[in-house]
Write a protein that holds these residues in place. Structure first.
Motif, PDB file in Angstrom:
ATOM      1  N   THR A  58       2.027  31.052  70.331  1.00  0.00           N
ATOM      2  CA  THR A  58       2.018  32.523  70.375  1.00  0.00           C
ATOM      3  C   THR A  58       3.094  33.125  69.466  1.00  0.00           C
ATOM      4  O   THR A  58       2.990  33.034  68.265  1.00  0.00           O
ATOM      5  CB  THR A  58       2.137  33.048  71.813  1.00  0.00           C
ATOM      6  OG1 THR A  58       3.324  32.588  72.424  1.00  0.00           O
ATOM      7  CG2 THR A  58       0.935  32.620  72.634  1.00  0.00           C
ATOM      8  N   ASN A  59       4.132  33.738  70.036  1.00  0.00           N
ATOM      9  CA  ASN A  59       5.125  34.471  69.247  1.00  0.00           C
ATOM     10  C   ASN A  59       6.409  33.701  68.965  1.00  0.00           C
ATOM     11  O   ASN A  59       7.303  34.225  68.307  1.00  0.00           O
ATOM     12  CB  ASN A  59       5.484  35.782  69.947  1.00  0.00           C
ATOM     13  CG  ASN A  59       4.318  36.727  70.002  1.00  0.00           C
ATOM     14  OD1 ASN A  59       3.477  36.736  69.106  1.00  0.00           O
ATOM     15  ND2 ASN A  59       4.244  37.513  71.055  1.00  0.00           N
ATOM     16  N   ALA A  60       6.532  32.496  69.453  1.00  0.00           N
ATOM     17  CA  ALA A  60       7.777  31.743  69.288  1.00  0.00           C
ATOM     18  C   ALA A  60       8.176  31.554  67.824  1.00  0.00           C
ATOM     19  O   ALA A  60       9.359  31.733  67.494  1.00  0.00           O
ATOM     20  CB  ALA A  60       7.682  30.399  69.993  1.00  0.00           C
ATOM     21  N   PRO A  61       7.270  31.192  66.898  1.00  0.00           N
ATOM     22  CA  PRO A  61       7.693  31.044  65.503  1.00  0.00           C
ATOM     23  C   PRO A  61       8.249  32.341  64.910  1.00  0.00           C
ATOM     24  O   PRO A  61       9.222  32.307  64.152  1.00  0.00           O
ATOM     25  CB  PRO A  61       6.418  30.626  64.773  1.00  0.00           C
ATOM     26  CG  PRO A  61       5.539  30.064  65.811  1.00  0.00           C
ATOM     27  CD  PRO A  61       5.876  30.792  67.075  1.00  0.00           C
ATOM     28  N   ALA A  62       7.668  33.468  65.275  1.00  0.00           N
ATOM     29  CA  ALA A  62       8.165  34.749  64.763  1.00  0.00           C
ATOM     30  C   ALA A  62       9.567  35.040  65.294  1.00  0.00           C
ATOM     31  O   ALA A  62      10.441  35.492  64.540  1.00  0.00           O
ATOM     32  CB  ALA A  62       7.216  35.876  65.142  1.00  0.00           C
ATOM     33  N   MET A 110       8.494  27.148  60.846  1.00  0.00           N
ATOM     34  CA  MET A 110       8.825  27.274  62.266  1.00  0.00           C
ATOM     35  C   MET A 110       7.598  27.009  63.143  1.00  0.00           C
ATOM     36  O   MET A 110       7.712  26.396  64.194  1.00  0.00           O
ATOM     37  CB  MET A 110       9.394  28.656  62.577  1.00  0.00           C
ATOM     38  CG  MET A 110      10.740  28.933  61.953  1.00  0.00           C
ATOM     39  SD  MET A 110      11.997  27.725  62.392  1.00  0.00           S
ATOM     40  CE  MET A 110      12.131  26.801  60.888  1.00  0.00           C
ATOM     41  N   LYS A 111       6.439  27.464  62.696  1.00  0.00           N
ATOM     42  CA  LYS A 111       5.225  27.198  63.476  1.00  0.00           C
ATOM     43  C   LYS A 111       4.957  25.699  63.528  1.00  0.00           C
ATOM     44  O   LYS A 111       4.643  25.149  64.581  1.00  0.00           O
ATOM     45  CB  LYS A 111       4.021  27.922  62.885  1.00  0.00           C
ATOM     46  CG  LYS A 111       2.784  27.728  63.746  1.00  0.00           C
ATOM     47  CD  LYS A 111       1.746  28.768  63.519  1.00  0.00           C
ATOM     48  CE  LYS A 111       0.631  28.609  64.527  1.00  0.00           C
ATOM     49  NZ  LYS A 111      -0.351  29.664  64.412  1.00  0.00           N
ATOM     50  N   GLY A 112       5.103  25.017  62.398  1.00  0.00           N
ATOM     51  CA  GLY A 112       4.916  23.567  62.370  1.00  0.00           C
ATOM     52  C   GLY A 112       5.896  22.850  63.271  1.00  0.00           C
ATOM     53  O   GLY A 112       5.540  21.911  63.989  1.00  0.00           O
ATOM     54  N   ALA A 113       7.152  23.285  63.258  1.00  0.00           N
ATOM     55  CA  ALA A 113       8.175  22.644  64.088  1.00  0.00           C
ATOM     56  C   ALA A 113       7.892  22.851  65.577  1.00  0.00           C
ATOM     57  O   ALA A 113       8.042  21.927  66.381  1.00  0.00           O
ATOM     58  CB  ALA A 113       9.554  23.191  63.735  1.00  0.00           C
TER      59      ALA A 113
END
Length: 130
Positions: A58-62, A110-113
């Motif tokens: 969801t919003n964690a990478p942002a 960040m999304k990949g991590a």
């Protein structure tokens, strides 16, 4: 100390998985691409066939990206303002472009991590059926 119950599940190295995710690679094999487009996670790895679409980021990478961009740019902005006293419009323009560029660069990483972290820890849809 009591022994942990053996579940028969292979151990997944979190650090290696996150590094693979940061580089946009499959957290399982490290060879196949994790993302099919800018921020779309593949359904499965084309190399090892690991199912990757089960993530819930969801919003964690942002949020992580905003935190990192602020952490990097705020001290730099302060330094430039105090040392060089540029015109405010020039300062705003340069740092606005810098913040947007850095955000666009960091967001897929960040999304990949985060997807790789969820995979390594067997969170959400990555948990093995019992």
């Amino acid at each position: 100390m009591a022994d942990r119950p053996k579940t028969g599940l292979a151990k997944r190295d979190t650090r290696v998985s996150i590094m693979r995710g940061l580089h946009g690679r499959c957290p399982n094999c490290g060879s196949g691409p994790l993302l099919s487009s800018y921020l779309r996670v593949r359904d499965h790895c084309p190399v090892c066939l690991e199912k990757l679409r089960k993530h819930r980021v969801t919003n964690a990478p942002a949020y992580v990206t905003i935190f990192l961009v602020t952490l990097i740019m705020a001290p730099f902005l302060t330094f430039v303002f105090v040392q060089f006293h540029p015109d405010p419009l020039v300062l705003f323009t340069i740092f606005a472009v810098g913040c947007v560029g850095l955000s666009l660069y960091l967001l897929p990483k960040m999304k990949g991590a985060i997807v790789a972290f969820q995979w390594a820890r067997r969170l959400y849809g990555f948990a093995e059926p019992k």
